[in-house]
Each structure stands twice: as C-alpha cells, then as structure tokens.
Design a protein around this motif. Sequence first.
Motif, PDB file in Angstrom:
ATOM      1  N   MET A 250       0.850  -1.190   0.000  1.00  0.00           N
ATOM      2  CA  MET A 250       0.000   0.000   0.000  1.00  0.00           C
ATOM      3  C   MET A 250       0.887   1.241   0.000  1.00  0.00           C
ATOM      4  O   MET A 250       1.439   1.612   1.026  1.00  0.00           O
ATOM      5  CB  MET A 250      -0.910  -0.026   1.240  1.00  0.00           C
ATOM      6  N   GLU A 251       0.985   1.851  -1.151  1.00  0.00           N
ATOM      7  CA  GLU A 251       1.763   3.083  -1.290  1.00  0.00           C
ATOM      8  C   GLU A 251       3.194   2.930  -0.816  1.00  0.00           C
ATOM      9  O   GLU A 251       3.707   3.754  -0.056  1.00  0.00           O
ATOM     10  CB  GLU A 251       1.076   4.240  -0.553  1.00  0.00           C
ATOM     11  N   SER A 252       3.837   1.859  -1.237  1.00  0.00           N
ATOM     12  CA  SER A 252       5.272   1.760  -0.999  1.00  0.00           C
ATOM     13  C   SER A 252       6.015   1.580  -2.325  1.00  0.00           C
ATOM     14  O   SER A 252       7.209   1.862  -2.424  1.00  0.00           O
ATOM     15  CB  SER A 252       5.588   0.589  -0.054  1.00  0.00           C
ATOM     16  N   GLY A 253       5.287   1.158  -3.345  1.00  0.00           N
ATOM     17  CA  GLY A 253       5.900   0.907  -4.655  1.00  0.00           C
ATOM     18  C   GLY A 253       6.661   2.100  -5.210  1.00  0.00           C
ATOM     19  O   GLY A 253       7.661   1.948  -5.917  1.00  0.00           O
ATOM     20  N   GLU A 254       6.174   3.302  -4.829  1.00  0.00           N
ATOM     21  CA  GLU A 254       6.832   4.491  -5.378  1.00  0.00           C
ATOM     22  C   GLU A 254       8.267   4.661  -4.866  1.00  0.00           C
ATOM     23  O   GLU A 254       9.058   5.372  -5.468  1.00  0.00           O
ATOM     24  CB  GLU A 254       6.005   5.757  -5.119  1.00  0.00           C
ATOM     25  N   HIS A 255       8.609   3.976  -3.769  1.00  0.00           N
ATOM     26  CA  HIS A 255       9.973   4.053  -3.238  1.00  0.00           C
ATOM     27  C   HIS A 255      10.919   3.039  -3.869  1.00  0.00           C
ATOM     28  O   HIS A 255      12.123   3.068  -3.591  1.00  0.00           O
ATOM     29  CB  HIS A 255       9.967   3.807  -1.720  1.00  0.00           C
ATOM     30  N   MET A 256      10.389   2.119  -4.651  1.00  0.00           N
ATOM     31  CA  MET A 256      11.227   1.012  -5.145  1.00  0.00           C
ATOM     32  C   MET A 256      12.015   1.419  -6.385  1.00  0.00           C
ATOM     33  O   MET A 256      11.421   1.762  -7.412  1.00  0.00           O
ATOM     34  CB  MET A 256      10.340  -0.205  -5.478  1.00  0.00           C
ATOM     35  N   PRO A 257      13.340   1.348  -6.309  1.00  0.00           N
ATOM     36  CA  PRO A 257      14.145   1.783  -7.452  1.00  0.00           C
ATOM     37  C   PRO A 257      14.101   0.827  -8.644  1.00  0.00           C
ATOM     38  O   PRO A 257      14.407   1.228  -9.754  1.00  0.00           O
ATOM     39  CB  PRO A 257      15.566   1.853  -6.892  1.00  0.00           C
ATOM     40  N   ASP A 258      13.769  -0.422  -8.412  1.00  0.00           N
ATOM     41  CA  ASP A 258      13.750  -1.393  -9.513  1.00  0.00           C
ATOM     42  C   ASP A 258      12.376  -2.036  -9.481  1.00  0.00           C
ATOM     43  O   ASP A 258      12.130  -2.957  -8.699  1.00  0.00           O
ATOM     44  CB  ASP A 258      14.867  -2.419  -9.278  1.00  0.00           C
ATOM     45  N   LYS A 259      11.468  -1.537 -10.323  1.00  0.00           N
ATOM     46  CA  LYS A 259      10.073  -2.002 -10.248  1.00  0.00           C
ATOM     47  C   LYS A 259       9.967  -3.492 -10.588  1.00  0.00           C
ATOM     48  O   LYS A 259       9.150  -4.212 -10.017  1.00  0.00           O
ATOM     49  CB  LYS A 259       9.164  -1.195 -11.193  1.00  0.00           C
ATOM     50  N   SER A 260      10.791  -3.945 -11.538  1.00  0.00           N
ATOM     51  CA  SER A 260      10.735  -5.366 -11.910  1.00  0.00           C
ATOM     52  C   SER A 260      11.118  -6.256 -10.734  1.00  0.00           C
ATOM     53  O   SER A 260      10.448  -7.240 -10.446  1.00  0.00           O
ATOM     54  CB  SER A 260      11.704  -5.671 -13.055  1.00  0.00           C
ATOM     55  N   LYS A 261      12.203  -5.886 -10.047  1.00  0.00           N
ATOM     56  CA  LYS A 261      12.656  -6.677  -8.903  1.00  0.00           C
ATOM     57  C   LYS A 261      11.606  -6.641  -7.798  1.00  0.00           C
ATOM     58  O   LYS A 261      11.320  -7.651  -7.159  1.00  0.00           O
ATOM     59  CB  LYS A 261      13.994  -6.122  -8.404  1.00  0.00           C
ATOM     60  N   PHE A 262      11.034  -5.476  -7.601  1.00  0.00           N
ATOM     61  CA  PHE A 262       9.999  -5.281  -6.585  1.00  0.00           C
ATOM     62  C   PHE A 262       8.847  -6.251  -6.826  1.00  0.00           C
ATOM     63  O   PHE A 262       8.452  -7.011  -5.937  1.00  0.00           O
ATOM     64  CB  PHE A 262       9.556  -3.824  -6.631  1.00  0.00           C
ATOM     65  N   VAL A 263       8.314  -6.255  -8.052  1.00  0.00           N
ATOM     66  CA  VAL A 263       7.176  -7.114  -8.346  1.00  0.00           C
ATOM     67  C   VAL A 263       7.582  -8.584  -8.334  1.00  0.00           C
ATOM     68  O   VAL A 263       6.823  -9.451  -7.890  1.00  0.00           O
ATOM     69  CB  VAL A 263       6.513  -6.742  -9.697  1.00  0.00           C
ATOM     70  N   SER A 264       8.802  -8.869  -8.775  1.00  0.00           N
ATOM     71  CA  SER A 264       9.210 -10.278  -8.788  1.00  0.00           C
ATOM     72  C   SER A 264       9.372 -10.816  -7.372  1.00  0.00           C
ATOM     73  O   SER A 264       9.072 -11.986  -7.105  1.00  0.00           O
ATOM     74  CB  SER A 264      10.460 -10.499  -9.636  1.00  0.00           C
ATOM     75  N   GLU A 265       9.775  -9.970  -6.435  1.00  0.00           N
ATOM     76  CA  GLU A 265       9.824 -10.397  -5.030  1.00  0.00           C
ATOM     77  C   GLU A 265       8.428 -10.611  -4.470  1.00  0.00           C
ATOM     78  O   GLU A 265       8.182 -11.551  -3.706  1.00  0.00           O
ATOM     79  CB  GLU A 265      10.588  -9.373  -4.174  1.00  0.00           C
ATOM     80  N   LEU A 266       7.496  -9.709  -4.842  1.00  0.00           N
ATOM     81  CA  LEU A 266       6.104  -9.893  -4.403  1.00  0.00           C
ATOM     82  C   LEU A 266       5.596 -11.243  -4.891  1.00  0.00           C
ATOM     83  O   LEU A 266       4.939 -11.985  -4.158  1.00  0.00           O
ATOM     84  CB  LEU A 266       5.200  -8.780  -4.949  1.00  0.00           C
ATOM     85  N   ALA A 267       5.910 -11.561  -6.154  1.00  0.00           N
ATOM     86  CA  ALA A 267       5.458 -12.817  -6.735  1.00  0.00           C
ATOM     87  C   ALA A 267       6.145 -14.010  -6.068  1.00  0.00           C
ATOM     88  O   ALA A 267       5.517 -15.040  -5.821  1.00  0.00           O
ATOM     89  CB  ALA A 267       5.726 -12.823  -8.243  1.00  0.00           C
ATOM     90  N   ARG A 268       7.425 -13.864  -5.775  1.00  0.00           N
ATOM     91  CA  ARG A 268       8.181 -14.975  -5.182  1.00  0.00           C
ATOM     92  C   ARG A 268       7.609 -15.394  -3.832  1.00  0.00           C
ATOM     93  O   ARG A 268       7.455 -16.586  -3.550  1.00  0.00           O
ATOM     94  CB  ARG A 268       9.662 -14.596  -5.016  1.00  0.00           C
TER      95      ARG A 268
END
Lengths: 131, 306
Positions: free
Chosen positions: B157-175
């Motif tokens: 919830m409103e933390s994605g904007e802080h993530m420098p690597d969106k792909s890595k961010f989402v791939s960790e969420l998926a993992r």
Amino acid sequence: MRLLTHNMLASNVRGATTGYPLKLEAAKWVTKEVELNADFIRGLLPKIDWRALVAATRALGLPELLPEEQPAEEEIFAEGAAEVEGSAIRRIHHALLEIHVQEGSLVCPDTSRCFPIDKGIPNMMLHEDEV
Amino acid sequence: MASSTTAQAPAPAPPGLKEGIAGLYDESSGVWESIWGDHMHHGFYDSGEAASMADHRRAQIRMIEEALAFAAVPVADHEEKKPKTIVDVGCGIGGSSRYLAKKYGAQCKGITLSPVQAERGNALAAAQGLSDQVSLQVADALEQPFPDGQFDLVWSMESGEHMPDKSKFVSELARVAAPGGTIIIVTWCHRNLEPSESSLKPDELNLLKRICDAYYLPDWCSPSDYVSIAKSLSLEDIKTADWSENVAPFWPAVIKSALTWKGLTSLLTSGWKTIRGAMVMPLMIQGYKKGLIKFTIITCRKPGAS
C-alpha cells in the motif's frame, strides 16, 4: 523477536542456496506469559517448520523444551491438554509465542552472514555487495 | 529522468536512497501519526465528495476495503479461502498489518526500511493485543527475508513508489506469494505514455523530479509498465484501475492539517526532511490536476492451487 517470526525468516544473501533456517544466536532474551489459545496454535502449526523451531530452542539453551520429532496432532490437541503442565501444546505455545529475543543475531546457514537483532527487531537489510 | 520505458534493465538503487527513505520515515513518522493516526496512505472518497477531517480516517480504512474488494480477496467469513498469512511490504508503522491481521484473524509480517517505524508498529501491535499475529521487521522489499511461497496475501500500500527497480519489486512480491495467492499493489504512477511518446514531457519530468527529491522517490513508471512486468512474471487475473479521482480530497486535507497550530508546531520541531516533504505537497496536487500523477491499483494472482 518471537520464534514464530524466526520460523518465517530467510537469508537472501547472494550465494545462499536456501538461506533457511537462520541460526539463532541470542545474547538477551526474556519470556512473557501469554494466554494459550488452542485454536490459534492449530491454525499456526501447519505453517511451522518443526526442525527450525527445535533448532532455535536448542540455540537458546532449552534442549528439553521440544522433542526432535513433531508430536502427533491427536497428542497436541488432546482434550484437556492445555491444562496439563508440560503438555505438548503448552511447550509449543511457550516456544512460539512466549520467548522474546531482544538482542542477538540470525546467521545465514549458507554464507554465515550475520543479521543483527536489536530491541527485538531483526534487521534483514543486505549490503550493496550482497545482493 | 523521471520516466521509464517498458523494457527496464535492472539498475542498482541510487546511492543513499535507502538511507534517505529510512531517515525520512524515522524522522517524520511520529509527526504523521500524531495528526493522522496509524495509516500512512491516501483515503478513498466518492468522486466529488467534500470530506471533513473526521471523514479522512474512515476514508483510509475504506481504501483498504476497496483494494481488497477490487482484488476479490475472499471475505473474512470464509474460513477456508480467507488469507491466513499476509505480508505488508513497506508497512510503515503497521496500520494495514494490524487491520488485515484483525480482519482475517491472520498472521501478518511487515517489512520497512525504518527501524523507528518497526519499533513503533510492534509496540502498537502489543498495545492492541495483536503481537501474536503481527510482527514488523527491518528489511528491503527488493530482497524480502522470506522463503518462497509463504503468503496468501501480498500487500503493498503506497510503498511501490519508493522502489528503485520495479521489476525486482514485483518479482519479489510474486516470489513470496503462495500458489493461488493474491498480490495487491496500490501506488503512485505517472500517466501512461502515448504510442508516439518515448518519455514524459520536460515540464512533467521537472515536476516529478522536485517531488522525487523531497520524498526519496526513484524513477516513476506507468500503470502499463506494472501490467507488463506482471505479465512477464506469468501472474494471472491482472487488473488495474485509476483511482486518482477517488483520492482528490486527500492532499488538500493533508496541507490543511499541516497548517493547523498542531501541524505547524509539529513540523517545526521535526526535521528538515519532514519540512521539505510538507513543502512539496502542493506539487502533488498539481501533478494530479495535470493528469500526470495517477493513483493506481494493480492486482493479480500467483498461478497455482487456490
């Protein structure tokens, strides 16, 4: 940090194969009594890695607290077991929820990287060169 | 540069970004909490609704419920299908963690870069009798300290904007999502690019840069970028919506609260980071008005048994 939390944490250091379970080194820990809720434990148990939980209790110097093998469900949740001192459910409850590690470290089993526990909070941040 | 194309090469975090984020929240969390309470996210309002200060807390709770509904997360009554394990990625002081844990009777782990927030959040959980269910840790969302497949519900919830690597961010969420688990991302994006555009316009980039500097935000991406990333990870049931109209009253309300006596004195006794963040708030309103900033929800499911 409770052992319930420890049970769910893993190391992501580059070079780690599984990074799980983390070895517990507790410099300071306390126990805080909390009411036993059998249904709650029943919900938790399927998600608990028993080996990791036992290893954590051994690391705290409590080799007698939990048996090597997870007791059968019927034994843990037997009628009236919660009232019996030293019963399986009370030991599991104590291990998961009543022990709080305040200061210490979690050590990656593959790379030996140390994650500090400060004021009860594990800091799992990696350094740039560990990613 | 504050825009990105869909093909993003993984980039290291800008130096000082994580420390900056941790420092910002270490410093400003207390001020926010004293005025707004424990939810550090936008409220959800009906289009055109005029909201009083009392309505905002309700709106923040509504935001959580609307997100759950949008993602079709099974209701709390459904013993079998409701989420039993939840991770709150970028958990702040754990407002969502405690709310969701209580709602579903679930275990919730939160991660934040800010040790001050983790400590405060754990104390609040203890005070609310939720410390059996909720624990916050200091960790990096780009390297989540959990084994694979742990969580029925993965919440950002409103933390994605802080993530420098969106792909890595989402791939960790998926993992860390369990097979069949639900992933919910509510975040600030910039508008989708037109087919003819390769980046945002210079004045748009400029506006975003000023916001980024104050809030320790790395480059933004668009809702389409998130959808592309989710697709590339074979995530299913991908849905997205633009909720910008539903959050319109929020920033004016935050500014108003900052200008009260309590707000001003709190700001002045906080630190430079907090003050700078407060000064940049009108830019957020500008960004929304220009159609540049989009308040976005993206939800999807990890394939597998459900």
